[in-house]
Design an enzyme around this catalytic site. Structure first.
Site, PDB file in Angstrom:
ATOM      1  N   GLU A 118      78.074  71.606   4.661  1.00 13.21           N
ATOM      2  CA  GLU A 118      78.590  72.477   5.720  1.00 13.21           C
ATOM      3  C   GLU A 118      79.618  71.700   6.548  1.00 13.21           C
ATOM      4  O   GLU A 118      79.668  71.824   7.771  1.00 13.21           O
ATOM      5  CB  GLU A 118      77.463  73.009   6.605  1.00 13.21           C
ATOM      6  CG  GLU A 118      76.642  71.929   7.290  1.00 13.21           C
ATOM      7  CD  GLU A 118      75.607  72.488   8.259  1.00 13.21           C
ATOM      8  OE1 GLU A 118      75.286  73.684   8.157  1.00 13.21           O
ATOM      9  OE2 GLU A 118      75.139  71.721   9.118  1.00 13.21           O
ATOM     10  N   LYS A 122      72.687  64.121   7.720  1.00 12.20           N
ATOM     11  CA  LYS A 122      73.830  63.965   8.619  1.00 12.20           C
ATOM     12  C   LYS A 122      74.045  62.477   8.874  1.00 12.20           C
ATOM     13  O   LYS A 122      73.108  61.766   9.244  1.00 12.20           O
ATOM     14  CB  LYS A 122      73.574  64.688   9.940  1.00 12.20           C
ATOM     15  CG  LYS A 122      73.402  66.191   9.787  1.00 12.20           C
ATOM     16  CD  LYS A 122      73.094  66.862  11.116  1.00 12.20           C
ATOM     17  CE  LYS A 122      72.982  68.369  10.958  1.00 12.20           C
ATOM     18  NZ  LYS A 122      72.626  69.049  12.229  1.00 12.20           N
ATOM     19  N   LYS A 156      76.058  80.373   6.739  1.00  6.28           N
ATOM     20  CA  LYS A 156      74.846  80.088   7.513  1.00  6.28           C
ATOM     21  C   LYS A 156      74.922  80.845   8.826  1.00  6.28           C
ATOM     22  O   LYS A 156      75.962  80.825   9.501  1.00  6.28           O
ATOM     23  CB  LYS A 156      74.715  78.583   7.775  1.00  6.28           C
ATOM     24  CG  LYS A 156      73.375  78.204   8.380  1.00  6.28           C
ATOM     25  CD  LYS A 156      73.146  76.702   8.353  1.00  6.28           C
ATOM     26  CE  LYS A 156      73.849  75.989   9.470  1.00  6.28           C
ATOM     27  NZ  LYS A 156      73.453  74.565   9.554  1.00  6.28           N
ATOM     28  N   ASP A 212      69.893  79.177  10.316  1.00 10.00           N
ATOM     29  CA  ASP A 212      69.494  77.982  11.054  1.00 10.00           C
ATOM     30  C   ASP A 212      68.886  78.443  12.373  1.00 10.00           C
ATOM     31  O   ASP A 212      69.549  79.093  13.179  1.00 10.00           O
ATOM     32  CB  ASP A 212      70.709  77.085  11.308  1.00 10.00           C
ATOM     33  CG  ASP A 212      70.332  75.763  11.963  1.00 10.00           C
ATOM     34  OD1 ASP A 212      69.134  75.529  12.191  1.00 10.00           O
ATOM     35  OD2 ASP A 212      71.245  74.967  12.243  1.00 10.00           O
TER      36      ASP A 212
END
Length: 382
Positions: free
Chosen positions: A325, A271, A165, A196
Site C-alpha cells: 500500500e 512497515k 482498502k 482497516d
C-alpha cells in the site's frame, strides 16, 4: 573517509489531496521529517520519518521524531564510520529506547549514503531485487460511499489501482458494514476490497464485524482490535475464513515472533518505520516467511523518500502475496522528488539508481519547510 560529518532534520507540512478519514482522526496535512546525513568524503544520504495523524495513531509525532534525532541520535553517531551501518544502528538502539520512526529515518539515510558511495541500490545491499514492480493498493478514506465508489472507478479506469482498502471504525458498526457493502457491490469482482479498523472495535464488535465483512466478500481485515489483545486477535483469526492482518501489533521483530508463535494473524503489515528500520523490517519479513504468514508492504503514508526506501526493501522479498500500500506520495498535493516514483498498471516501479534511487527537490523542500513558513509568517505579521 566516509565518517558521519553532519546530520540535519527538516519538518515538511504537505497538504493532502482530500481529507483522509481514519478511525481516530481526519488528516488534511501530512507532516514529514527529512533527515540529511553528510559524510566526510562529500557524499550524502537521505532518510524520512513519518507518523500518521499527529499522535493519534501512535506515540511518535513529527516533533518528537525530530527531537530524538537532533538531541540524542545525531550527537551519539557523529564521527562514526558511515559505511558501518550495523555498528551505527546498534549504538542507536542501545542509547535510544523506542522511537522506531526516528531510528528508521536515520538508518535509511545511512543505507542511502552507502548505496550512493558504492554505486548500487539499497535493494542490492539487501541481496538484490527479485521484482521490479509490485502491486499497490489505494485507500478509500473520504468516508462517503458514493465518493469512494467514483474514486475507485477512476483508479481502475486509469489502471493505477485495483486493490482498495477502506478505513472504517469511526462510525457505528452497522453503518460501516453498509458502507463497505455498497462499495463491494459497485466494484464487484474487478477489485480486491480490504478494510482497516485501526484498533477501533472491541472484541464483541469484531466478531460481528468480521462475520459481516466475510459475508460481503471482503478479502482482508486489518487490526480490528487493540494491538495488546494478541490472544483475542488469534481467536478471531481462527474463527473466520476472512484473512486477519496484524499492523499496530507489530513494533519490530520481537512482536513479530510473538504474533507468529501464537498464530494471532494470517498476514503481517510490515512497515519499515514501525519496525525501527530496514534491517529490522527485513527480520520481520523473515519471521513471517518462516511461519507461513502472508506479507503486505505497509505504509505510514510516507512521502517519496520513505516510500522509495520501503520499495527497495520489499523488492527483495520472495513472497509478497498481499502486495503493498505504498501510495503515500499520491495522497499529497505536491511531490518532493525531482523525479516521482512511477505508478502504472496497478503497480509501482522500483526506482533505479544508487542508494534509494531518488533525489529530493530542494525547491519543494524549501516550500514546505515548517520553519521557513514560520519565518515568512512572522515577517508578514510585522
Amino acid at each position: 573517509m566516509s565518517k558521519i560529518d553532519h546530520i540535519e532534520t527538516t519538518i515538511l507540512d504537505i497538504p493532502t489531496i482530500r481529507g483522509h478519514v481514519l478511525s481516530m482522526t481526519t488528516m488534511t496535512v501530512q507532516s514529514v521529517v527529512l533527515v540529511r546525513i553528510r559524510f566526510g568524503d562529500g557524499s550524502e544520504g537521505w532518510g524520512e520519518g513519518t507518523a500518521i495523524g499527529g499522535m493519534s495513531y501512535g506515540p511518535e509525532s513529527p516533533e518528537s521524531i525530530r527531537l530524538a534525532i537532533d538531541a540524542y541520535i545525531a550527537p551519539a553517531i557523529t564521527g562514526m564510520e558511515g559505511d558501518d551501518v550495523n555498528a551505527v544502528t546498534h549504538k542507536v538502539e542501545r542509547l535510544v529506547r523506542g522511537n522506531p520512526i526516528a531510528r528508521c529515518a536515520v538508518e535509511t539515510a545511512l543505507w542511502d549514503g552507502l548505496g550512493r558511495r558504492l554505486g548500487v541500490s539499497v535493494a542490492q545491499l539487501f541481496g538484490g531485487p527479485v521484482r521490479e514492480t509490485m502491486p499497490v493498493a489505494w485507500t478509500l478514506a473520504s468516508g462517503n460511499s458514493e465518493t469512494d465508489i467514483a474514486e475507485a472507478r477512476e483508479m481502475i479506469a486509469a489502471r493505477r489501482h485495483n486493490i482498495f482498502k477502506l478505513k472504517i471504525g469511526k462510525r457505528a458498526l452497522r453503518d460501516d458494514l453498509a458502507h463497505v457493502g455498497a462499495i463491494k457491490s459497485a466494484l464487484g469482482d474487478g477489485a480486491s476490497i480490504r478494510v482497516d479498523v485501526n484498533q477501533a472495535w472491541n472484541v464483541t464488535e469484531a466478531r460481528h464485524g468480521l462475520r459481516g465483512l466475510q459475508e460481503i466478500g471482503v478479502d482482508l481485515v486489518e487490526q480490528p482490535i487493540a494491538a495488546r489483545f494478541h490472544k483475542a486477535l488469534g481467536h478471531l483469526t481462527d474463527a473466520y475464513e476472512i484473512a486477519v492482518m496484524a499492523d499496530e501489533a507489530l513494533q519490530g521483530p520481537e512482536d513479530a515472533m510473538r504474533v507468529a508463535a501464537e498464530r494471532s494473524a494470517d498476514v503481517f503489515a510490515v512497515k519499515i518505520a514501525q519496525s525501527g528500520g530496514l534491517r529490522r523490517a527485513a527480520e520481520v519479513v523473515a519471521i513471517a516467511q518462516s511461519a507461513g504468514i502472508g506479507i503486505y508492504g505497509g505504509t505510514m503514508l510516507e512521502a517519496g523518500i520513505g516510500t522509495a526506501a520501503a520499495v527497495q526493501l520489499f523488492s527483495t522479498v520472495e513472497r509478497l502475496g498481499w502486495g503493498t500500500e505504498l501510495f503515500g506520495p499520491l495522497l499529497m498535493k505536491d511531490e518532493i522528488l525531482t523525479t516521482p516514483i512511477e505508478y502504472r498498471d496497478f503497480s509501482l516501479v522500483r526506482p533505479q539508481g544508487p542508494g534509494l534511487g531518488v533525489v529530493p527537490d530542494p525547491e519543494k523542500i524549501a516550500r514546505y519547510d515548517r520553519d521557513a513558513g514560520r519565518v515568512l509568517r512572522s515577517v508578514a505579521g510585522e
